[in-house]
Design an enzyme around this catalytic site. Structure first.
Site, PDB file in Angstrom:
ATOM      1  N   SER A  15       0.828  -1.199  -0.111  1.00  0.00           N
ATOM      2  CA  SER A  15      -0.014  -0.024  -0.119  1.00  0.00           C
ATOM      3  C   SER A  15       0.998   1.185  -0.013  1.00  0.00           C
ATOM      4  CB  SER A  15      -1.035   0.088   1.202  1.00  0.00           C
ATOM      5  OG  SER A  15      -0.206  -0.015   2.489  1.00  0.00           O
ATOM      6  N   ASN A  16       1.999   1.309   0.724  1.00  0.00           N
ATOM      7  CA  ASN A  16       2.963   2.279   0.410  1.00  0.00           C
ATOM      8  C   ASN A  16       3.434   2.657  -1.048  1.00  0.00           C
ATOM      9  OD1 ASN A  16       3.342   4.092   3.111  1.00  0.00           O
ATOM     10  ND2 ASN A  16       3.466   1.856   3.956  1.00  0.00           N
ATOM     11  N   ARG A  94      13.082  -8.107   4.896  1.00  0.00           N
ATOM     12  CA  ARG A  94      14.455  -8.812   5.099  1.00  0.00           C
ATOM     13  C   ARG A  94      15.314  -7.686   5.694  1.00  0.00           C
ATOM     14  NH1 ARG A  94      13.570 -13.964   4.875  1.00  0.00           N
ATOM     15  NH2 ARG A  94      15.765 -14.144   4.829  1.00  0.00           N
ATOM     16  N   HIS A 112       8.852   3.055   8.622  1.00  0.00           N
ATOM     17  CA  HIS A 112       8.676   2.302   9.677  1.00  0.00           C
ATOM     18  C   HIS A 112       7.390   2.884  10.697  1.00  0.00           C
ATOM     19  CE1 HIS A 112       9.945  -0.191  13.134  1.00  0.00           C
ATOM     20  NE2 HIS A 112       9.364   0.776  14.039  1.00  0.00           N
TER      21      HIS A 112
HETATM   22  C1  GAR Z   1       3.851  -0.767   6.675  1.00  0.00           C
HETATM   23  O1  GAR Z   1       3.132  -0.366   7.671  1.00  0.00           O
HETATM   24  C2  GAR Z   1       5.363  -0.295   6.907  1.00  0.00           C
HETATM   25  O2  GAR Z   1       5.598   0.867   7.653  1.00  0.00           O
HETATM   26  C3  GAR Z   1       5.591  -1.606   7.731  1.00  0.00           C
HETATM   27  O3  GAR Z   1       5.059  -2.637   6.936  1.00  0.00           O
HETATM   28  C4  GAR Z   1       3.903  -2.246   6.388  1.00  0.00           C
HETATM   29  C5  GAR Z   1       3.990  -2.405   5.062  1.00  0.00           C
HETATM   30  O4  GAR Z   1       2.602  -2.091   4.495  1.00  0.00           O
HETATM   31  N1  GAR Z   1       7.212  -1.775   7.443  1.00  0.00           N
HETATM   32  C6  GAR Z   1       7.893  -2.336   8.562  1.00  0.00           C
HETATM   33  O5  GAR Z   1       7.314  -2.704   9.634  1.00  0.00           O
HETATM   34  C7  GAR Z   1       9.227  -2.384   8.484  1.00  0.00           C
HETATM   35  N2  GAR Z   1       9.933  -2.645   9.625  1.00  0.00           N
HETATM   36  P1  GAR Z   1       2.488  -1.914   2.874  1.00  0.00           P
HETATM   37  O6  GAR Z   1       3.110  -3.382   2.301  1.00  0.00           O
HETATM   38  O7  GAR Z   1       1.183  -1.929   2.611  1.00  0.00           O
HETATM   39  O8  GAR Z   1       3.208  -0.836   2.393  1.00  0.00           O
END
Ligand code: GAR
Length: 219
Positions: A15-16, A94, A112
């Site tokens: 989603s990001n 990873r 994060h």
């Molecule tokens: C997001 O909330 C991101 O901040 C987190 O994983 C999610 C991915 O969502 N990242 C971490 O926890 C990294 N340590 P997405 O795949 O929908 O963007």
């Protein structure tokens, strides 16, 4: 001016990544997504990329048992072949080695789901709730070899509300993430963010007098 070429690394939902693709759909946005790279062939982020006409690549870590250097070397090759300027980790699960991190020094971002340096690692929302914080949020930072450490580029804060559970809090933070990542990329791409050692200085940054998030709201 040429747009900055982004390589976005995803492991799942993406989603990001979608927020970056959507931002880049505006020709005025100073960056474009040149490549989406995943360590998992089933990552939904790859479908989002394909739907947007963005090139994809899969480098499956399981194809390199016990050889992280070869796994990361293959990712590095793919990013360089696509002429990527800036690598954005977007739910890439990873841990990258110092070798990879140094190769992309100051050209590697992570998002994060906490206000770093609080709550590094996993399960950030559950831990924020357990700690009883009233304000939580997300951070975009430059990556350094230690996990969830590095110069902070941008942060967004959200309130923790009565009755919140992990899911409702995660949703609120995620909505903030989707606004924050494109903003952080824009700051770098426009040359408005300068990395000075372990801190970032941002041109034109200053208080606007209305930005305090006070929780509980004062009435
Ligand atoms: C997001 O909330 C991101 O901040 C987190 O994983 C999610 C991915 O969502 N990242 C971490 O926890 C990294 N340590 P997405 O795949 O929908 O963007």
């Amino acid at each position: 001016m040429a747009r900055l070429r982004l390589g976005v690394l995803v492991s799942g939902r993406g989603s990001n990544l979608q927020a970056l693709i959507d931002a880049a759909a505006d020709p005025a946005f100073p960056a474009e997504v040149a490549l989406v790279l995943s360590n998992r062939a089933d990552a939904h982020g790859l479908e989002r990329a394909t739907a947007a006409g963005v090139a994809t690549a899969v480098v499956d870590h399981r194809a390199f048992p016990g050889d992280k250097r070869a796994f990361e070397g293959a990712m590095d090759d793919a990013l360089r072949a696509a002429n990527v300027d800036l690598v954005c980790l977007a739910g890439f699960m990873r841990l990258l080695s110092p070798w990879f991190v140094e190769r992309w020094h100051d050209r590697l971002l992570n998002i994060h789901p906490s206000l770093l340096p609080s709550f590094k690692g996993l399960d950030t929302h559950a831990r924020a709730l357990a700690a009883g914080v009233r304000v939580h949020g997300c951070t975009v930072h430059l990556v350094r070899p230690a996990m969830d450490e590095g110069p902070i580029l941008a942060q967004a804060a959200v309130p923790v509300l009565p009755g919140d559970d992990e899911r409702s809090l995660a949703e609120r933070v995620l909505a903030a993430e989707h606004r924050l990542y494109p903003l952080a990329v824009r700051l770098l791409a426009e040359g408005r963010a300068r990395v000075l050692g372990e801190r970032v200085e941002i041109d034109g940054d200053g208080p606007d007098g209305s930005t305090a998030l006070i929780v509980p709201a004062l009435r």
